[in-house]
Write an enzyme that holds these catalytic residues in place. Structure first.
Site, PDB file in Angstrom:
ATOM      1  N   ASP A  62       0.782  -1.254   0.000  1.00 22.32           N
ATOM      2  CA  ASP A  62       0.000   0.000   0.000  1.00 22.32           C
ATOM      3  C   ASP A  62       0.814   1.304   0.000  1.00 22.32           C
ATOM      4  O   ASP A  62       1.764   1.421   0.776  1.00 22.32           O
ATOM      5  CB  ASP A  62      -0.850   0.107   1.264  1.00 22.32           C
ATOM      6  CG  ASP A  62      -1.609  -1.148   1.601  1.00 22.32           C
ATOM      7  OD1 ASP A  62      -1.639  -2.065   0.791  1.00 22.32           O
ATOM      8  OD2 ASP A  62      -2.176  -1.185   2.703  1.00 22.32           O
ATOM      9  N   GLU A 247     -10.556  -2.284   3.921  1.00 24.92           N
ATOM     10  CA  GLU A 247      -9.246  -1.744   4.287  1.00 24.92           C
ATOM     11  C   GLU A 247      -9.086  -0.346   3.709  1.00 24.92           C
ATOM     12  O   GLU A 247      -9.803   0.049   2.787  1.00 24.92           O
ATOM     13  CB  GLU A 247      -8.139  -2.669   3.753  1.00 24.92           C
ATOM     14  CG  GLU A 247      -8.271  -4.096   4.275  1.00 24.92           C
ATOM     15  CD  GLU A 247      -7.125  -5.017   3.878  1.00 24.92           C
ATOM     16  OE1 GLU A 247      -6.614  -5.719   4.744  1.00 24.92           O
ATOM     17  OE2 GLU A 247      -6.741  -5.037   2.693  1.00 24.92           O
TER      18      GLU A 247
HETATM   19  C1  FRU Z   1      -4.018  -3.462   2.670  1.00 21.41           C
HETATM   20  C2  FRU Z   1      -3.417  -3.910   3.984  1.00 21.41           C
HETATM   21  C3  FRU Z   1      -3.770  -2.935   5.085  1.00 21.41           C
HETATM   22  C4  FRU Z   1      -2.662  -3.153   6.064  1.00 21.41           C
HETATM   23  C5  FRU Z   1      -1.483  -3.420   5.160  1.00 21.41           C
HETATM   24  C6  FRU Z   1      -0.496  -4.410   5.693  1.00 21.41           C
HETATM   25  O1  FRU Z   1      -3.402  -4.000   1.572  1.00 21.41           O
HETATM   26  O2  FRU Z   1      -3.833  -5.214   4.321  1.00 21.41           O
HETATM   27  O3  FRU Z   1      -5.049  -3.139   5.642  1.00 21.41           O
HETATM   28  O4  FRU Z   1      -2.469  -2.028   6.882  1.00 21.41           O
HETATM   29  O5  FRU Z   1      -1.996  -3.918   3.945  1.00 21.41           O
HETATM   30  O6  FRU Z   1       0.653  -4.502   4.892  1.00 21.41           O
END
Ligand code: FRU
Length: 560
Positions: A62, A247
């Site tokens: 992300d 998310e």
């Molecule tokens: C989204 C996610 C978020 C989390 C991160 C962990 O892709 O799952 O919810 O904070 O990636 O790497």
């Protein structure tokens, strides 16, 4: 189209991360931390993006902490400093003067023995409301998710929101001494991804977060970025897909049809799986926010499938998208992670895994009587394209055949503009990154019967590294005046199709051979007209090279 592969359940990933964290302690002591390359070996440089940000090496997911500050765009991101796989989550960092040329910076925040650092955001604390900067300064404040480890004082796996601040323009980060600043009671293993913004009408900070497995966005307010008070929850009645995680939420205002007196609020919710193209994707809702509660308009009825929801992108590779804080002129700029949890860990790139999609500008327009987002590559990219020489073809009629375009259109990093009039053809479109034999290539075509635009990557190169690597992505798109305008951004590892002035986008990773650099157009079962074709090459065909302006601007930290 819905991909059948909805098997990904995140809990095991988090569990395996914990297991991995336990293992790395012993592994890092005896092995090189990341995939080591012998001298002169550039890994899979044929797939190293020229226009898109990739870290030099190791895993990235992300985008985090997107903020514009003192003339620079900052991109922080989920990063594993220790390997080319998800784990040891830390915040990597890159900066750019223009959203196109990126400089990789030192890792901003490392996972340690207490916590991993999951996604979050950054704001410019203009009036030092946190008191964490020197008097009269504007510190940068990051809110991120702490994922606690055994011995931290929290149950292992607990997720809570923590604060870090920087008083040197984002170079070094100090964790707040009384972290976490926000946790659930009882604590949760799925409370994450704080996105903070300044809510001007109320004069307070606004945070959106999720309880991912409960499919709920939780909103909070604060006067100082440290003490947070609950505002409200946003969820859907009759959750569409029970196994889905919500998310990376984001809530921001946009003028409707450019009219600043007519403002609406957009709620982004990234969902995994259950996206329109299968696996992970970015959903959005348009509505009103009164400072406490977000009320969406036009929610799809219970039982609807993904096609009845609105998506930022109809391809398989656009996730965890969020907006920049403090963007010039208040415009909404997004970056998404160009991958999909269905197969992100299987993609065959080394010594890095993960790229960001091209930064996009968002607008809200009334389309078919509904407020809808539209998407355009950022203006800085468009001007880079305009500056370079191009091959132009005014009109080309094609009848039940495929036509290779002039050799000057050969390229592996290019921008293509074209208007397609499918006329009597059943299907009409283009093939990019095509092979000399004509057998291989990524096909982008309009189907006049189903009135859909498709990106087909089934013959785009390597596809069999994962059975979840879905092959076709389709969007409904009725023609206007019998025509469809496309802007196609082709890179060594991806294709982004902006259709109908940004009304729909399809973003897909591809893994073609470097020699597959041909472009052609085709019409099936009838005649189609292609007009105003403009093909602009943005890099030489040499693997690992950037557009010519790149080196001068990025200097030493260029990814190649
Ligand atoms: C989204 C996610 C978020 C989390 C991160 C962990 O892709 O799952 O919810 O904070 O990636 O790497």
């Amino acid at each position: 189209m819905q991909d059948p592969h909805h098997r990904f359940i995140r809990t095991p990933r988090f569990l395996s991360a914990l297991l991995f964290a336990a293992l790395t302690v012993s592994v890092t002591a005896c092995a090189t931390p990341s995939e080591s390359l012998s001298a002169g070996d550039t890994g899979t440089s044929q797939w190293r993006s020229a226009l898109h940000y990739t870290p030099q090496r190791n895993w990235m997911n992300d985008p985090n902490g997107l903020v514009y500050y003192k003339g620079l765009y900052h991109l922080f991101y989920q990063y594993n400093p220790n390997g080319n796989f998800w784990g040891d989550m830390s915040w990597g960092h890159a900066t750019s003067p223009d959203l196109v040329h990126w400089n990789e910076q030192p890792v901003a925040m490392y996972a340690n023995e207490i916590e991993e650092i999951f996604s979050g955001s950054i704001v410019v604390d203009t009036h030092n409301t946190s008191g964490l900067g020197p008097a009269n300064s504007s510190p940068l404040i990051a809110l991120y998710t702490s994922v606690y480890k055994a011995g931290s004082g929290h149950a292992p796996g607990t997720q809570a929101q923590s604060l870090a601040y920087s008083t040197d323009d984002g170079q070094t980060w100090h964790k707040y001494s009384r972290n976490p600043v926000l946790t659930l009671d009882p604590e949760s293993n799925n409370f994450r991804d704080p996105k903070v913004s300044w809510y001007a009408p109320g004069g307070y900070w606004l945070m959106t977060t999720v309880v991912a497995d409960a499919h709920v966005v939780k909103m909070y307010r604060s006067d100082n970025l440290i003490d947070w008070a609950f505002l409200s929850d946003f969820s859907l009645r009759g959750i569409p897909h029970q196994g889905t995680l919500w998310e990376m939420p984001d809530l921001f205002p946009l003028p409707l049809d450019g009219d600043s007196r007519h403002q609406k609020w957009v709620m982004l919710v990234n969902v995994n799986p259950w996206s329109i193209a299968g696996g992970s994707g970015a959903m959005y809702f348009v509505g009103d926010f009164d400072g406490r509660t977000f009320t969406p308009e036009h929610v799809a009825p219970t039982g609807s499938d993904p096609s009845q929801y609105q998506w930022l992108d109809h391809g398989a590779d656009y996730y965890a998208a969020g907006t920049f804080a403090n963007a010039p002129d208040g415009i909404a700029l997004t970056i998404g992670w160009m991958s999909n949890w269905d197969y992100a860990d299987r993609i065959p790139t080394t010594p890095w895994k993960g790229a960001m999609a091209l930064p996009r500008a968002l607008a809200l327009k009334t389309i078919d009587g509904m407020p809808r987002l539209t998407f355009a590559p950022v203006e800085q990219y468009a001007s880079l394209v305009r500056e370079r020489p191009a091959t132009r073809i005014k009109e080309l009629a094609v009848w039940s055949t495929a036509k290779a375009l002039d050799p000057s259109t050969k390229g592996i990093v290019q921008n293509i503009d074209v208007t397609i009039s499918p006329r009597s053809a059943q299907r009409a479109g283009l093939i990019v990154r095509g092979s000399a034999s004509g057998d291989l290539g990524t096909r982008i075509f309009y189907d006049t019967t189903s009135q859909t635009l498709t990106l087909d990557r089934s013959k785009s190169g390597e596809t069999n590294f994962s059975s979840a690597f879905s092959k076709q992505h389709i969007v409904n798109l009725p023609l206007e005046n019998g025509k469809l305008h496309l802007t196609v951004v082709v890179d060594r590892n991806s294709v982004e199709v902006f259709a109908d002035n940004g009304r729909a986008v399809i973003t897909d990773l591809i893994f073609p051979a470097p020699a597959d650099n041909r472009m052609s157009v085709f019409a099936d079962h009838g005649e189609a007209m292609f007009s105003d074709i403009v093909v602009t090459n943005l890099s030489s065909d040499k693997p690992g090279t950037r557009p010519s302006r790149w080196r001068a601007v990025t200097g030493a930290a260029s990814a190649d």
